[in-house]
Design a protein around this motif. Structure first.
Motif, PDB file in Angstrom:
ATOM      1  N   ALA A  13      27.754 114.074 -76.527  1.00 39.11           N
ATOM      2  CA  ALA A  13      27.553 114.622 -75.180  1.00 39.11           C
ATOM      3  C   ALA A  13      28.885 114.972 -74.529  1.00 39.11           C
ATOM      4  O   ALA A  13      29.044 116.053 -73.943  1.00 39.11           O
ATOM      5  CB  ALA A  13      26.787 113.621 -74.313  1.00 39.11           C
ATOM      6  N   ASP A  32      38.151 108.544 -73.413  1.00 38.94           N
ATOM      7  CA  ASP A  32      37.262 107.666 -74.189  1.00 38.94           C
ATOM      8  C   ASP A  32      37.976 106.358 -74.485  1.00 38.94           C
ATOM      9  O   ASP A  32      39.176 106.344 -74.785  1.00 38.94           O
ATOM     10  CB  ASP A  32      36.814 108.324 -75.491  1.00 38.94           C
ATOM     11  N   ALA A  33      37.215 105.265 -74.434  1.00 36.02           N
ATOM     12  CA  ALA A  33      37.784 103.944 -74.713  1.00 36.02           C
ATOM     13  C   ALA A  33      38.150 103.811 -76.191  1.00 36.02           C
ATOM     14  O   ALA A  33      38.999 102.990 -76.557  1.00 36.02           O
ATOM     15  CB  ALA A  33      36.774 102.872 -74.324  1.00 36.02           C
ATOM     16  N   GLN A  40      29.128 107.056 -81.097  1.00 37.83           N
ATOM     17  CA  GLN A  40      28.424 106.193 -82.054  1.00 37.83           C
ATOM     18  C   GLN A  40      28.020 106.963 -83.308  1.00 37.83           C
ATOM     19  O   GLN A  40      28.031 106.443 -84.408  1.00 37.83           O
ATOM     20  CB  GLN A  40      27.154 105.607 -81.418  1.00 37.83           C
ATOM     21  N   TYR A  41      27.638 108.207 -83.121  1.00 33.64           N
ATOM     22  CA  TYR A  41      27.048 108.968 -84.232  1.00 33.64           C
ATOM     23  C   TYR A  41      28.088 109.326 -85.285  1.00 33.64           C
ATOM     24  O   TYR A  41      27.825 109.279 -86.475  1.00 33.64           O
ATOM     25  CB  TYR A  41      26.410 110.232 -83.661  1.00 33.64           C
ATOM     26  N   VAL A  85      37.426 103.825 -68.613  1.00 37.92           N
ATOM     27  CA  VAL A  85      37.153 103.996 -67.184  1.00 37.92           C
ATOM     28  C   VAL A  85      36.560 102.683 -66.709  1.00 37.92           C
ATOM     29  O   VAL A  85      35.464 102.301 -67.128  1.00 37.92           O
ATOM     30  CB  VAL A  85      36.174 105.171 -66.956  1.00 37.92           C
ATOM     31  N   ALA A 126      24.916 104.750 -74.830  1.00 40.37           N
ATOM     32  CA  ALA A 126      24.022 103.595 -74.673  1.00 40.37           C
ATOM     33  C   ALA A 126      24.522 102.480 -75.585  1.00 40.37           C
ATOM     34  O   ALA A 126      25.423 102.680 -76.382  1.00 40.37           O
ATOM     35  CB  ALA A 126      22.605 104.006 -75.080  1.00 40.37           C
ATOM     36  N   GLN A 148      26.029  98.127 -87.917  1.00 41.31           N
ATOM     37  CA  GLN A 148      26.351  99.488 -88.342  1.00 41.31           C
ATOM     38  C   GLN A 148      27.803  99.835 -88.033  1.00 41.31           C
ATOM     39  O   GLN A 148      28.481 100.493 -88.828  1.00 41.31           O
ATOM     40  CB  GLN A 148      25.411 100.480 -87.666  1.00 41.31           C
ATOM     41  N   PHE A 170      16.253 104.069 -85.573  1.00 38.84           N
ATOM     42  CA  PHE A 170      17.608 103.572 -85.789  1.00 38.84           C
ATOM     43  C   PHE A 170      17.661 102.546 -86.928  1.00 38.84           C
ATOM     44  O   PHE A 170      18.689 102.349 -87.572  1.00 38.84           O
ATOM     45  CB  PHE A 170      18.108 102.959 -84.473  1.00 38.84           C
ATOM     46  N   LYS A 214      16.539 116.868 -87.625  1.00 44.03           N
ATOM     47  CA  LYS A 214      16.324 115.429 -87.436  1.00 44.03           C
ATOM     48  C   LYS A 214      15.321 114.902 -88.473  1.00 44.03           C
ATOM     49  O   LYS A 214      15.483 113.821 -89.045  1.00 44.03           O
ATOM     50  CB  LYS A 214      15.757 115.191 -86.042  1.00 44.03           C
ATOM     51  N   GLU A 322      22.878 109.996 -73.824  1.00 44.32           N
ATOM     52  CA  GLU A 322      21.931 108.872 -73.796  1.00 44.32           C
ATOM     53  C   GLU A 322      21.722 108.280 -72.403  1.00 44.32           C
ATOM     54  O   GLU A 322      20.740 107.589 -72.194  1.00 44.32           O
ATOM     55  CB  GLU A 322      22.382 107.756 -74.747  1.00 44.32           C
ATOM     56  N   GLY A 328      18.745 111.367 -79.247  1.00 47.73           N
ATOM     57  CA  GLY A 328      19.506 111.697 -80.450  1.00 47.73           C
ATOM     58  C   GLY A 328      20.711 112.583 -80.159  1.00 47.73           C
ATOM     59  O   GLY A 328      20.859 113.152 -79.072  1.00 47.73           O
ATOM     60  N   ALA A 329      21.572 112.699 -81.180  1.00 45.81           N
ATOM     61  CA  ALA A 329      22.854 113.372 -81.007  1.00 45.81           C
ATOM     62  C   ALA A 329      22.731 114.880 -80.689  1.00 45.81           C
ATOM     63  O   ALA A 329      23.460 115.372 -79.827  1.00 45.81           O
ATOM     64  CB  ALA A 329      23.717 113.150 -82.250  1.00 45.81           C
TER      65      ALA A 329
END
Ligand SMILES: Cc1cc2nc3c(=O)[nH]c(=O)nc-3n(C[C@H](O)[C@H](O)[C@H](O)COP(=O)(O)OP(=O)(O)OC[C@H]3O[C@@H](n4cnc5c(N)ncnc54)[C@H](O)[C@@H]3O)c2cc1C
Length: 478
Positions: A13, A32-33, A40-41, A85, A126, A148, A170, A214, A322, A328-329
């Motif tokens: 996203a 981004d951290a 995640q994807y 953040v 998420a 994962q 998942f 998908k 999310e 989904g991605a």
């Protein structure tokens, strides 16, 4: 000067949002951290592991690389990795100010920064949700997301053999990651009965053609499970973990459609590790801190509310991925592209934007199918015993929660939490918040499991240091 858009999160996203805003002509700060973009994807082992090659499990890798290179290599994009953040602060005018801790978590060069953007896109994703059951706090019981992340990001397996249980598609990529990392997967258990899963996925079949990618991905996982002879069983769940100091056995049972246990169907399986997931919880703290309205009724099933162009209820704040719904991605990326285009001041009448809206709506249909096929059954609290720990940080048991809700704190979720400390520990209800909200429904009102003004941990010493202002930020703040 071009419009400044800050994007929080560089998953599908956030990368999409950055690309959309850049295309609209904006200057972008992408924060981004994590060390690497991808979320995640597209999680990868750290660069220190050597030249990493995407595994068979990294679907759409080429497309991701193209998007990543286009965004990060753009002269108007400033990429801030390892930058968390920790809060957003509402401003008198315009979107909130974004407070960032920039630099390696324990590194000497870590500094506080404040960004005052013209528009803010929230894309923090998420985390996976796990329902409690007796013994779930034993070492060796992992969330599927953690298992994962270790397999995909560190090439580590959580144990051998592993049992995977819970609900949702998942379960399949997690099983595939563990198999690829070398673990033996005993079985994969989907708690919903086959009829619920089949009915949910068969909803609005005419839309399935738009989700061939998908469907192909899921078929690939199913094929991998078949090759490794891993059974996928529906209508069965892990209802207890047992062991002396760590998990040694999982108790599984057949479930009715509402997830109540079918008596007499309990079975004990010897395991080295147990991997569980019951869906996803959106990371809503930044959206809540910004003042964005949520949709979704029950607080434990809420998402950021957005309009057709991903605008939240707060002017200048957009949300994508999310945090607006689990779809989904591909859906997350499309939402991001739209959010970024709008945040960057792109023309809403643009033909490409109209096409993106249609694509987003079709991708979103996947969310409805997912929710219908893999609901959380209302009778799951029947697995709990009075001594089952519900909040692991504060070791609050189910019994203590019920005693407070039916006794001295009756009627008020806030009073129940203050009385039992459920959700007040280090994770600040990230894990137990939706569970506690669900268990208290009908017994106590109020409380917001997403209200967390400090979204990421910050040391007092870091807080005491004055933040560094960017020269361009100072200009625009004047
Ligand atoms: C643990 C986990 C594993 C998953 N694995 C799969 C899978 O294998 N296959 C699959 O199809 N789907 C998987 N999903 C679902 C998939 O990740 C999503 O559909 C998709 O990645 C959503 O994209 P997103 O951009 O909304 O969020 P994400 O991909 O989660 O990206 C969010 C990004 O925001 C960053 N972030 C969050 N908060 C902050 C903050 N405060 N400050 C700075 N940065 C922040 C995070 O570091 C992250 O990089 C997984 C989801 C989770 C939670």
């Amino acid at each position: 000067m071009s419009r400044h858009v800050v994007v929080v999160g560089a998953g599908p996203a956030g990368l999409g949002a950055a690309a959309g805003a850049l295309r609209a002509g904006a200057r972008v700060t992408l924060v981004d951290a994590a060390e690497e973009p991808g979320g995640q994807y597209h999680r990868m082992p750290p660069a220190a592991f050597g030249a990493a090659r995407p595994g068979r499990l990294h679907h759409g890798w080429r497309g991701f690389e193209r998007l990543r290179d286009r965004v990060l290599g753009h002269p108007r994009c400033d990429w801030w990795p390892e930058s968390a953040v920790w809060t957003v602060e509402r401003a008198e005018q315009g979107p909130p100010h974004v407070h960032v801790l920039r630099g390696e978590a324990d590194g000497a060069g870590r500094e506080r920064r404040v960004l005052r953007p013209d528009a803010l896109v929230l894309a923090p994703g998420a985390h996976d949700r796990v329902l409690p059951f007796p013994g779930w706090e034993l070492p060796g019981v992992y969330t599927a997301g953690a298992a994962q992340a270790l397999a995909k990001g560190e090439r580590l397996v959580i144990g051998d053999p592993v049992l995977i249980a819970g609900s949702g598609p998942f379960l399949l990529p997690v099983a595939a990651s563990l198999l690829e990392a070398g673990a033996t997967v005993l079985e994969v258990l989907e708690a919903n009965p086959a009829a619920t899963v089949a009915r949910g996925w068969a909803r609005r079949p005419w839309e399935l053609a738009h989700q061939a990618g998908k469907a192909g991905e899921l078929a690939g996982y199913a094929g991998l499970l078949a090759r490794h002879r891993v059974p996928y069983r529906t209508g069965r769940a892990v209802i207890e973990a047992r062991g002396d100091g760590r998990v040694e056995e999982a108790v599984t049972a057949r479930l009715h459609h509402d997830w109540s246990v079918v008596p007499g169907t309990e079975r004990t399986v010897a395991v080295d590790a147990l991997c569980v997931t019951h869906g996803f919880s959106p990371q809503l703290e930044l959206a809540v801190a910004a003042g964005c309205l949520l949709r979704g009724g029950a607080a434990d099933a809420a998402f950021a509310d957005v309009d057709a162009d991903q605008r939240t209820s707060v002017p200048g704040v957009y949300a994508a991925g999310e945090i607006t719904g689990i779809a989904g991605a591909p859906a997350a990326r499309t939402e991001g592209l739209l959010a970024g285009w709008a945040a960057g001041g792109g023309d809403p009448g643009d033909r490409a934007a109209a096409a993106l809206r249609r694509r987003r709506d079709r991708a979103r249909a996947f969310a409805g199918r997912l929710a219908a096929a893999h609901p959380v059954g209302a009778a799951w609290p029947g697995w709990l015993r009075p001594d089952t720990v519900v909040c692991r940080c504060e070791e609050t048991t189910y019994g203590a929660l019920l005693r407070a809700a039916d006794g001295e704190a009756a009627g008020s979720a806030r009073a129940v939490k203050l009385g039992t400390r459920a959700g007040l520990g280090p994770c600040q209800a990230r894990v137990c918040g939706p569970t506690v909200a669900g268990l208290l429904r009908g017994r106590a009102d109020g409380g917001d499991p997403h209200h967390r003004p400090v979204a990421q941990p910050i040391r007092l010493g870091e807080l005491a240091n004055p933040p560094v202002e960017d020269p361009e930020e100072k200009e625009s703040a004047r």
